[in-house]
Design a protein around this motif. Structure first.
Motif, mmCIF file in Angstrom:
data_model
loop_
_atom_site.group_PDB
_atom_site.id
_atom_site.type_symbol
_atom_site.label_atom_id
_atom_site.label_comp_id
_atom_site.label_asym_id
_atom_site.label_seq_id
_atom_site.Cartn_x
_atom_site.Cartn_y
_atom_site.Cartn_z
ATOM 1 N N GLN A 287 34.264 -68.351 13.988
ATOM 2 C CA GLN A 287 33.277 -67.534 13.278
ATOM 3 C C GLN A 287 33.919 -66.262 12.711
ATOM 4 N N HIS A 288 34.890 -65.711 13.450
ATOM 5 C CA HIS A 288 35.572 -64.502 12.988
ATOM 6 C C HIS A 288 36.842 -64.818 12.203
ATOM 7 N N GLY A 289 37.083 -66.107 11.976
ATOM 8 C CA GLY A 289 38.278 -66.485 11.196
ATOM 9 C C GLY A 289 39.585 -66.181 11.913
ATOM 10 N N VAL A 290 39.570 -66.230 13.248
ATOM 11 C CA VAL A 290 40.790 -65.936 14.020
ATOM 12 C C VAL A 290 41.513 -67.252 14.326
ATOM 13 N N PHE A 291 42.760 -67.350 13.903
ATOM 14 C CA PHE A 291 43.587 -68.529 14.165
ATOM 15 C C PHE A 291 44.271 -68.326 15.525
ATOM 16 N N THR A 292 44.024 -69.245 16.460
ATOM 17 C CA THR A 292 44.457 -69.019 17.847
ATOM 18 C C THR A 292 45.442 -70.082 18.325
ATOM 19 N N LEU B 244 47.315 -59.066 14.397
ATOM 20 C CA LEU B 244 47.584 -59.951 15.533
ATOM 21 C C LEU B 244 47.094 -59.346 16.840
ATOM 22 N N ALA B 245 46.838 -60.201 17.785
ATOM 23 C CA ALA B 245 46.623 -59.753 19.171
ATOM 24 C C ALA B 245 47.221 -60.805 20.093
ATOM 25 N N GLY C 112 53.611 -55.074 24.413
ATOM 26 C CA GLY C 112 52.878 -53.849 24.091
ATOM 27 C C GLY C 112 53.694 -52.865 23.254
ATOM 28 N N ARG C 113 55.036 -52.976 23.347
ATOM 29 C CA ARG C 113 55.909 -52.091 22.554
ATOM 30 C C ARG C 113 55.715 -52.266 21.060
ATOM 31 N N TYR C 114 55.193 -53.421 20.670
ATOM 32 C CA TYR C 114 55.064 -53.690 19.234
ATOM 33 C C TYR C 114 53.758 -53.145 18.663
ATOM 34 N N GLY C 115 52.977 -52.510 19.507
ATOM 35 C CA GLY C 115 51.787 -51.820 19.018
ATOM 36 C C GLY C 115 50.647 -52.734 18.611
ATOM 37 N N VAL C 116 50.641 -53.970 19.093
ATOM 38 C CA VAL C 116 49.497 -54.844 18.795
ATOM 39 C C VAL C 116 48.597 -54.883 20.037
ATOM 40 N N PRO C 117 47.295 -55.122 19.848
ATOM 41 C CA PRO C 117 46.419 -55.223 21.022
ATOM 42 C C PRO C 117 46.916 -56.339 21.953
ATOM 43 N N LEU D 206 37.326 -58.637 17.403
ATOM 44 C CA LEU D 206 37.600 -59.890 16.685
ATOM 45 C C LEU D 206 37.417 -59.746 15.183
ATOM 46 N N SER D 207 36.544 -58.836 14.777
ATOM 47 C CA SER D 207 36.300 -58.725 13.332
ATOM 48 C C SER D 207 37.528 -58.162 12.612
ATOM 49 N N HIS D 208 38.450 -57.557 13.357
ATOM 50 C CA HIS D 208 39.663 -57.024 12.723
ATOM 51 C C HIS D 208 40.886 -57.867 13.045
ATOM 52 N N LEU D 209 40.649 -59.075 13.504
ATOM 53 C CA LEU D 209 41.772 -59.893 13.972
ATOM 54 C C LEU D 209 41.952 -61.118 13.084
#
Ligand code: GDP
Ligand code: MG
Length: 223
Positions: free
Chosen positions: A26-31, A59-60, A76-81, A107-110
Protein backbone atom coordinates in the motif's frame (compact mmCIF):
# COMPACT_ATOMS: atom_id res chain seq x y z
CA UNK A 1 -1.25 -32.71 18.85
CA UNK A 2 2.26 -31.33 18.54
CA UNK A 3 1.88 -31.08 14.78
CA UNK A 4 -1.35 -29.18 15.19
CA UNK A 5 0.30 -26.62 17.47
CA UNK A 6 3.12 -26.05 14.99
CA UNK A 7 0.59 -25.64 12.18
CA UNK A 8 -1.36 -23.08 14.19
CA UNK A 9 1.79 -21.08 14.88
CA UNK A 10 2.67 -21.05 11.18
CA UNK A 11 -0.88 -20.12 10.19
CA UNK A 12 -0.88 -17.24 12.69
CA UNK A 13 2.46 -16.11 11.30
CA UNK A 14 1.14 -16.22 7.73
CA UNK A 15 -1.84 -14.07 8.67
CA UNK A 16 0.37 -11.37 10.19
CA UNK A 17 2.77 -11.65 7.22
CA UNK A 18 -0.14 -11.06 4.83
CA UNK A 19 -1.06 -7.91 6.76
CA UNK A 20 2.59 -6.72 6.66
CA UNK A 21 2.70 -7.35 2.90
CA UNK A 22 -0.53 -5.46 2.29
CA UNK A 23 0.71 -2.51 4.36
CA UNK A 24 4.09 -2.42 2.63
CA UNK A 25 2.53 -2.66 -0.84
CA UNK A 26 0.00 0.00 0.00
CA UNK A 27 2.91 2.35 0.74
CA UNK A 28 4.87 1.19 -2.31
CA UNK A 29 7.71 -0.20 -0.17
CA UNK A 30 9.80 -2.89 -1.89
CA UNK A 31 10.90 -5.35 0.81
CA UNK A 32 13.77 -7.83 0.69
CA UNK A 33 14.27 -10.63 3.25
CA UNK A 34 17.99 -11.50 3.31
CA UNK A 35 18.75 -15.05 4.50
CA UNK A 36 22.12 -16.77 4.98
CA UNK A 37 24.35 -18.64 7.40
CA UNK A 38 26.12 -16.55 10.03
CA UNK A 39 29.12 -14.77 8.51
CA UNK A 40 28.22 -15.05 4.82
CA UNK A 41 28.17 -11.28 4.53
CA UNK A 42 24.56 -10.10 4.97
CA UNK A 43 25.51 -6.99 6.92
CA UNK A 44 28.45 -6.26 4.63
CA UNK A 45 26.23 -6.54 1.54
CA UNK A 46 23.81 -4.12 3.17
CA UNK A 47 26.67 -1.72 3.91
CA UNK A 48 27.81 -1.80 0.26
CA UNK A 49 24.18 -1.34 -0.84
CA UNK A 50 23.72 1.66 1.43
CA UNK A 51 26.93 3.20 0.09
CA UNK A 52 25.69 2.81 -3.48
CA UNK A 53 21.97 3.49 -3.15
CA UNK A 54 21.52 5.21 0.21
CA UNK A 55 21.30 8.66 -1.39
CA UNK A 56 19.21 7.53 -4.34
CA UNK A 57 16.52 5.53 -2.54
CA UNK A 58 14.78 6.12 0.75
CA UNK A 59 15.86 3.00 2.59
CA UNK A 60 15.35 1.43 5.97
CA UNK A 61 16.80 -1.69 7.54
CA UNK A 62 15.43 -4.19 10.04
CA UNK A 63 18.17 -6.30 11.58
CA UNK A 64 17.41 -9.55 13.34
CA UNK A 65 19.94 -11.00 15.70
CA UNK A 66 20.00 -13.53 18.53
CA UNK A 67 21.71 -11.02 20.81
CA UNK A 68 23.76 -7.79 20.53
CA UNK A 69 23.10 -4.66 18.49
CA UNK A 70 26.38 -4.87 16.57
CA UNK A 71 24.93 -5.17 13.07
CA UNK A 72 22.48 -2.33 13.73
CA UNK A 73 25.41 -0.20 14.93
CA UNK A 74 27.35 -0.98 11.72
CA UNK A 75 24.36 -0.09 9.57
CA UNK A 76 23.31 2.88 11.70
CA UNK A 77 26.50 4.68 10.61
CA UNK A 78 24.96 5.19 7.19
CA UNK A 79 22.23 7.38 8.60
CA UNK A 80 19.27 5.31 7.43
CA UNK A 81 16.43 4.31 9.78
CA UNK A 82 17.51 1.04 11.38
CA UNK A 83 15.46 -1.11 13.71
CA UNK A 84 17.04 -3.95 15.64
CA UNK A 85 15.14 -7.06 16.70
CA UNK A 86 16.82 -9.22 19.31
CA UNK A 87 15.17 -12.62 19.10
CA UNK A 88 16.67 -13.67 22.47
CA UNK A 89 17.77 -17.01 21.18
CA UNK A 90 15.16 -17.71 18.51
CA UNK A 91 16.75 -18.79 15.24
CA UNK A 92 14.52 -16.76 12.91
CA UNK A 93 12.39 -13.62 12.64
CA UNK A 94 8.62 -13.85 12.74
CA UNK A 95 6.02 -11.65 11.09
CA UNK A 96 4.70 -10.17 14.36
CA UNK A 97 8.20 -8.89 15.23
CA UNK A 98 8.44 -7.22 11.83
CA UNK A 99 4.93 -5.77 12.30
CA UNK A 100 6.15 -4.00 15.45
CA UNK A 101 9.08 -2.53 13.53
CA UNK A 102 6.79 -1.35 10.73
CA UNK A 103 4.81 0.58 13.31
CA UNK A 104 8.04 2.43 14.21
CA UNK A 105 8.99 3.29 10.63
CA UNK A 106 7.57 6.15 8.58
CA UNK A 107 6.36 4.00 5.69
CA UNK A 108 5.04 6.91 3.68
CA UNK A 109 8.63 8.14 3.28
CA UNK A 110 10.11 4.75 2.51
CA UNK A 111 10.89 3.12 -0.85
CA UNK A 112 12.97 0.05 -0.03
CA UNK A 113 13.16 -2.03 3.15
CA UNK A 114 15.82 -4.66 3.78
CA UNK A 115 15.35 -7.25 6.49
CA UNK A 116 18.54 -9.01 7.63
CA UNK A 117 17.24 -12.27 9.04
CA UNK A 118 18.93 -14.24 11.82
CA UNK A 119 21.96 -16.13 10.46
CA UNK A 120 20.57 -19.56 9.64
CA UNK A 121 19.79 -21.41 6.40
CA UNK A 122 16.89 -23.42 7.81
CA UNK A 123 14.44 -21.76 10.24
CA UNK A 124 14.01 -18.32 8.60
CA UNK A 125 12.73 -19.89 5.39
CA UNK A 126 9.62 -21.27 7.10
CA UNK A 127 8.46 -17.84 8.30
CA UNK A 128 6.97 -15.44 5.79
CA UNK A 129 7.58 -11.89 7.02
CA UNK A 130 5.53 -10.10 4.37
CA UNK A 131 8.51 -9.44 2.10
CA UNK A 132 8.32 -9.03 -1.66
CA UNK A 133 11.24 -11.35 -2.23
CA UNK A 134 13.65 -13.60 -0.35
CA UNK A 135 17.35 -13.43 -1.20
CA UNK A 136 19.55 -16.43 -0.35
CA UNK A 137 23.17 -15.52 0.28
CA UNK A 138 26.09 -17.95 0.50
CA UNK A 139 29.81 -17.32 0.57
CA UNK A 140 32.44 -19.41 -1.18
CA UNK A 141 34.07 -20.39 2.11
CA UNK A 142 30.97 -22.41 3.08
CA UNK A 143 31.40 -25.00 0.32
CA UNK A 144 29.48 -25.45 -2.93
CA UNK A 145 26.96 -27.98 -1.58
CA UNK A 146 24.63 -25.65 0.33
CA UNK A 147 21.88 -25.50 -2.30
CA UNK A 148 21.59 -29.28 -2.38
CA UNK A 149 21.67 -29.50 1.43
CA UNK A 150 19.23 -26.66 2.14
CA UNK A 151 16.96 -26.75 -0.92
CA UNK A 152 13.98 -24.90 0.51
CA UNK A 153 15.74 -21.54 0.67
CA UNK A 154 16.94 -21.91 -2.92
CA UNK A 155 13.49 -23.02 -4.10
CA UNK A 156 11.84 -19.95 -2.58
CA UNK A 157 14.55 -17.38 -3.26
CA UNK A 158 14.01 -14.77 -5.96
CA UNK A 159 17.76 -14.24 -6.15
CA UNK A 160 20.84 -16.17 -5.00
CA UNK A 161 23.99 -14.24 -4.14
CA UNK A 162 27.42 -15.90 -3.93
CA UNK A 163 29.66 -13.61 -1.87
CA UNK A 164 33.42 -13.52 -1.18
CA UNK A 165 34.50 -14.40 -4.72
CA UNK A 166 37.84 -12.74 -3.82
CA UNK A 167 38.53 -15.90 -1.77
CA UNK A 168 37.88 -18.35 -4.66
CA UNK A 169 41.60 -19.03 -5.24
CA UNK A 170 41.94 -20.31 -1.66
CA UNK A 171 38.90 -22.56 -1.30
CA UNK A 172 37.39 -25.59 -3.05
CA UNK A 173 34.23 -23.95 -4.32
CA UNK A 174 33.12 -25.00 -7.78
CA UNK A 175 30.98 -22.25 -9.28
CA UNK A 176 29.73 -24.68 -11.93
CA UNK A 177 28.69 -27.29 -9.38
CA UNK A 178 26.93 -24.72 -7.22
CA UNK A 179 25.10 -23.22 -10.21
CA UNK A 180 24.06 -26.67 -11.46
CA UNK A 181 22.66 -27.61 -8.06
CA UNK A 182 20.75 -24.34 -7.74
CA UNK A 183 19.36 -24.77 -11.27
CA UNK A 184 18.19 -28.29 -10.44
CA UNK A 185 16.12 -26.85 -7.57
CA UNK A 186 15.03 -23.56 -9.12
CA UNK A 187 15.78 -23.22 -12.83
CA UNK A 188 14.79 -19.56 -13.09
CA UNK A 189 16.52 -17.98 -10.10
CA UNK A 190 19.42 -15.65 -10.97
CA UNK A 191 22.75 -16.49 -9.31
CA UNK A 192 24.91 -13.39 -8.78
CA UNK A 193 28.58 -13.86 -7.92
CA UNK A 194 30.17 -10.93 -6.15
CA UNK A 195 32.68 -9.75 -3.60
CA UNK A 196 31.70 -7.21 -0.98
CA UNK A 197 35.44 -6.85 -0.32
CA UNK A 198 36.62 -5.86 -3.82
CA UNK A 199 33.27 -4.64 -5.18
CA UNK A 200 33.48 -7.05 -8.13
CA UNK A 201 29.99 -8.07 -9.29
CA UNK A 202 28.12 -5.63 -7.04
CA UNK A 203 26.69 -3.84 -10.08
CA UNK A 204 24.67 -6.95 -10.98
CA UNK A 205 23.16 -6.88 -7.48
CA UNK A 206 22.20 -3.22 -7.78
CA UNK A 207 20.68 -3.82 -11.24
CA UNK A 208 18.71 -6.81 -9.98
CA UNK A 209 17.33 -4.74 -7.09
CA UNK A 210 16.37 -1.95 -9.44
CA UNK A 211 14.64 -4.33 -11.84
CA UNK A 212 12.70 -6.21 -9.16
CA UNK A 213 11.64 -2.98 -7.55
CA UNK A 214 10.27 -1.70 -10.86
CA UNK A 215 8.42 -4.98 -11.44
CA UNK A 216 6.86 -4.74 -7.97
CA UNK A 217 5.63 -1.22 -8.75
CA UNK A 218 4.07 -2.31 -12.01
CA UNK A 219 1.99 -4.99 -10.33
CA UNK A 220 -1.71 -4.11 -10.46
CA UNK A 221 -3.13 -3.12 -7.06
CA UNK A 222 -4.33 -6.13 -5.06
CA UNK A 223 -2.36 -8.68 -7.15
N1 GDP B 1 37.10 -11.77 2.05
C1 GDP B 1 35.85 -11.31 2.17
N2 GDP B 1 35.31 -11.15 3.38
C2 GDP B 1 34.03 -10.68 3.45
C3 GDP B 1 33.28 -10.36 2.29
N3 GDP B 1 32.04 -9.95 2.69
C4 GDP B 1 32.04 -10.00 4.03
N4 GDP B 1 33.25 -10.43 4.50
C5 GDP B 1 33.65 -10.61 5.91
O1 GDP B 1 32.91 -11.72 6.44
C6 GDP B 1 32.66 -11.52 7.83
C7 GDP B 1 31.18 -11.68 8.13
O2 GDP B 1 30.45 -10.66 7.46
P1 GDP B 1 29.05 -10.13 7.97
O3 GDP B 1 28.61 -9.11 6.97
O4 GDP B 1 29.14 -9.71 9.40
O5 GDP B 1 28.18 -11.45 7.85
P2 GDP B 1 26.68 -11.77 8.37
O6 GDP B 1 26.83 -12.54 9.63
O7 GDP B 1 26.07 -12.61 7.30
O8 GDP B 1 25.99 -10.46 8.54
C8 GDP B 1 33.20 -10.12 8.16
O9 GDP B 1 34.47 -10.25 8.74
C9 GDP B 1 33.27 -9.45 6.80
O10 GDP B 1 34.26 -8.44 6.74
C10 GDP B 1 33.89 -10.55 1.02
O11 GDP B 1 33.31 -10.31 -0.05
N5 GDP B 1 35.16 -11.04 1.01
MG1 MG C 1 24.98 -9.62 10.16
Amino acid sequence: MEIKIVRNVLRANDEVAARNRALLRQHGVFTVNLISSPGSGKTTLLERTLEALGEKWRLAIIVGDLATTRDAERIGRYGVPTVQINTEGACHLEAHLVARCLADLDLSHLEVLFIENVGNLVCPVGYDLGEEVKVGLVSVTEGDDKAAKYPRLFREAGCVVVNKTDLLPYVDFSRERFRAEVAAINARVPVLELSCRTGEGLDQWFSWLQQRREQAHQRPAGA
